[in-house]
Motif scaffolding. Structure first.
Motif, short mmCIF file in Angstrom:
data_model
loop_
_atom_site.label_atom_id
_atom_site.label_comp_id
_atom_site.label_asym_id
_atom_site.label_seq_id
_atom_site.Cartn_x
_atom_site.Cartn_y
_atom_site.Cartn_z
N GLU A 44 0.83 -1.20 0.00
CA GLU A 44 0.00 0.00 0.00
C GLU A 44 0.86 1.26 0.00
O GLU A 44 0.56 2.24 -0.69
CB GLU A 44 -0.93 0.00 1.21
CG GLU A 44 -1.91 1.15 1.23
CD GLU A 44 -2.87 1.11 2.40
OE1 GLU A 44 -3.63 2.07 2.58
OE2 GLU A 44 -2.86 0.10 3.15
N LEU A 45 1.96 1.23 0.76
CA LEU A 45 2.86 2.37 0.81
C LEU A 45 3.48 2.64 -0.57
O LEU A 45 3.60 3.79 -0.99
CB LEU A 45 3.97 2.13 1.84
CG LEU A 45 3.54 2.14 3.31
CD1 LEU A 45 4.63 1.54 4.19
CD2 LEU A 45 3.22 3.55 3.77
N VAL A 46 3.88 1.58 -1.25
CA VAL A 46 4.47 1.72 -2.58
C VAL A 46 3.45 2.32 -3.55
O VAL A 46 3.76 3.24 -4.32
CB VAL A 46 4.97 0.36 -3.10
CG1 VAL A 46 5.38 0.46 -4.56
CG2 VAL A 46 6.15 -0.14 -2.26
N ARG A 47 2.22 1.82 -3.50
CA ARG A 47 1.17 2.33 -4.39
C ARG A 47 0.84 3.79 -4.08
O ARG A 47 0.58 4.59 -4.99
CB ARG A 47 -0.09 1.48 -4.25
CG ARG A 47 0.07 0.04 -4.70
CD ARG A 47 0.27 -0.06 -6.21
NE ARG A 47 0.34 -1.46 -6.64
CZ ARG A 47 0.48 -1.84 -7.89
NH1 ARG A 47 0.59 -0.94 -8.86
NH2 ARG A 47 0.55 -3.12 -8.21
N ASN A 48 0.86 4.14 -2.80
CA ASN A 48 0.59 5.53 -2.44
C ASN A 48 1.69 6.45 -2.93
O ASN A 48 1.42 7.58 -3.37
CB ASN A 48 0.44 5.66 -0.92
CG ASN A 48 -0.91 5.16 -0.43
OD1 ASN A 48 -1.80 4.87 -1.22
ND2 ASN A 48 -1.07 5.05 0.88
N ALA A 49 2.93 5.98 -2.85
CA ALA A 49 4.05 6.78 -3.37
C ALA A 49 3.88 6.99 -4.87
O ALA A 49 4.10 8.09 -5.39
CB ALA A 49 5.38 6.08 -3.07
N GLU A 50 3.48 5.93 -5.57
CA GLU A 50 3.23 6.04 -7.01
C GLU A 50 2.12 7.06 -7.29
O GLU A 50 2.23 7.89 -8.21
CB GLU A 50 2.84 4.68 -7.58
CG GLU A 50 2.55 4.71 -9.08
CD GLU A 50 2.03 3.37 -9.58
OE1 GLU A 50 2.10 3.14 -10.80
OE2 GLU A 50 1.55 2.55 -8.75
N TYR A 51 1.06 7.01 -6.50
CA TYR A 51 -0.07 7.93 -6.68
C TYR A 51 0.37 9.39 -6.52
O TYR A 51 0.01 10.25 -7.32
CB TYR A 51 -1.17 7.60 -5.69
CG TYR A 51 -2.32 8.59 -5.71
CD1 TYR A 51 -3.28 8.54 -6.70
CD2 TYR A 51 -2.42 9.58 -4.73
CE1 TYR A 51 -4.33 9.45 -6.74
CE2 TYR A 51 -3.46 10.50 -4.76
CZ TYR A 51 -4.42 10.43 -5.76
OH TYR A 51 -5.44 11.34 -5.79
N ILE A 52 1.14 9.66 -5.47
CA ILE A 52 1.61 11.03 -5.23
C ILE A 52 2.46 11.52 -6.39
O ILE A 52 2.32 12.66 -6.86
CB ILE A 52 2.40 11.10 -3.90
CG1 ILE A 52 1.47 10.88 -2.71
CG2 ILE A 52 3.11 12.45 -3.77
CD1 ILE A 52 2.18 10.78 -1.38
N ILE A 53 3.34 10.67 -6.86
CA ILE A 53 4.24 11.06 -7.95
C ILE A 53 3.47 11.35 -9.23
O ILE A 53 3.73 12.35 -9.92
CB ILE A 53 5.30 9.96 -8.19
CG1 ILE A 53 6.25 9.88 -6.99
CG2 ILE A 53 6.08 10.21 -9.48
CD1 ILE A 53 7.11 8.62 -6.97
N GLU A 54 2.52 10.50 -9.57
CA GLU A 54 1.81 10.63 -10.84
C GLU A 54 0.69 11.67 -10.82
O GLU A 54 0.28 12.15 -11.87
CB GLU A 54 1.25 9.28 -11.26
CG GLU A 54 2.31 8.26 -11.64
CD GLU A 54 1.73 6.99 -12.22
OE1 GLU A 54 2.40 6.36 -13.06
OE2 GLU A 54 0.60 6.62 -11.80
N ASN A 55 0.20 11.99 -9.63
CA ASN A 55 -0.92 12.93 -9.51
C ASN A 55 -0.39 14.35 -9.39
O ASN A 55 0.04 14.78 -8.32
CB ASN A 55 -1.77 12.56 -8.28
CG ASN A 55 -3.02 13.39 -8.17
OD1 ASN A 55 -3.17 14.42 -8.85
ND2 ASN A 55 -3.92 12.98 -7.30
N ASP A 56 -0.43 15.10 -10.46
CA ASP A 56 0.16 16.44 -10.50
C ASP A 56 -0.57 17.44 -9.59
O ASP A 56 -0.06 18.54 -9.35
CB ASP A 56 0.17 16.99 -11.93
CG ASP A 56 1.17 16.24 -12.81
OD1 ASP A 56 2.10 15.63 -12.25
OD2 ASP A 56 1.01 16.27 -14.05
N SER A 57 -1.74 17.08 -9.09
CA SER A 57 -2.47 17.98 -8.19
C SER A 57 -2.18 17.69 -6.72
O SER A 57 -2.64 18.43 -5.84
CB SER A 57 -3.99 17.88 -8.44
OG SER A 57 -4.46 16.59 -8.08
#
Length: 225
Positions: free
Chosen positions: A204-217
């Protein structure tokens, strides 16, 4: 931000989460630099990545002084002829003394400041290099617990990371550098199967890191896991 082709620096790469972050983002086509002051653990991460066919660049750092961290960023600049695109500022929570323990205020201050100084050193070098290269990058501050006995004191450390993340976000917004954070929730007890829980939490932590990186907002906010 597009992860494929980006240069990503992952700290505490010798930890369980550090290895998972490295393997995952390397599989997405990123150029990964991994660092840790534990040479044996860093080598294990590197060996596992080679076995999986991942192309990563290990960098052993002797300590987390500003000078040593600056040397690391100079290495990255020379290696890739550019600044990093993404810093995953990944750190283990350290158990902090409680008010009813026998520990002194000096001991509490030393442990607390070690975490703060380590995170700041990497954030400072990263921000300077990104600004120098006019890079619209991303910093992800990540605090985790990998052992049950590390949960004590998480509230204090989490508050510090939360404050740093939001403060850095305001400071770096004019430079179009995004900052986000991921913090552990406090709900475990001695009856938990913590190792099993952490394996799920790590994903879950890895996926959240991916989300933050890819989500420009996503900027100036902190997620909990």
């Amino acid at each position: 931000m597009v992860i494929n082709g980006s240069v990503i620096l992952i700290t505490s790469a010798g930890t369980i989460l550090g290895r998972n972050l490295t393997q995952y983002f390397a599989s997405l086509g990123a150029k990964i630099v991994v660092t840790d002051c534990d040479k044996q653990q860093l080598q294990q991460t590197y060996a596992e990545c080679l076995e999986a066919g991942r192309d990563v660049y290990p960098y052993f750092i002797k300590d987390y002084s500003q000078h040593s961290v600056d040397q690391l960023f100079n290495f990255i600049e020379t290696q890739f002829e550019q600044s990093i695109d993404i810093l995953i500022n990944n750190w283990l929570n350290r158990p902090l003394p409680t008010l009813t323990s026998s520990a002194s205020g000096e001991e509490f201050g030393s442990q607390f400041s070690h975490l703060a100084q380590s995170m700041y050193s990497f954030g400072h070098s990263c921000a300077n290099q990104m600004c120098k290269h006019h890079k619209h990058g991303v910093i992800v501050n990540l605090l985790t617990n990998e052992c049950l006995d590390k949960i004590l004191g998480t509230e204090s450390a989490s508050s510090m990371v939360d404050g740093m993340t939001k403060s850095w976000a305001k400071e770096l917004q004019p430079f179009d550098i995004r900052v986000g954070g991921i913090l552990p929730t406090i709900h475990h007890d001695a009856h938990d199967d913590y190792l099993s829980n952490f394996a799920k939490l790590s994903d879950e932590l890895v996926r959240n890191a991916e989300y933050i990186i890819e989500n420009d907002s996503f900027h100036g906010r902190v997620m909990s896991c």
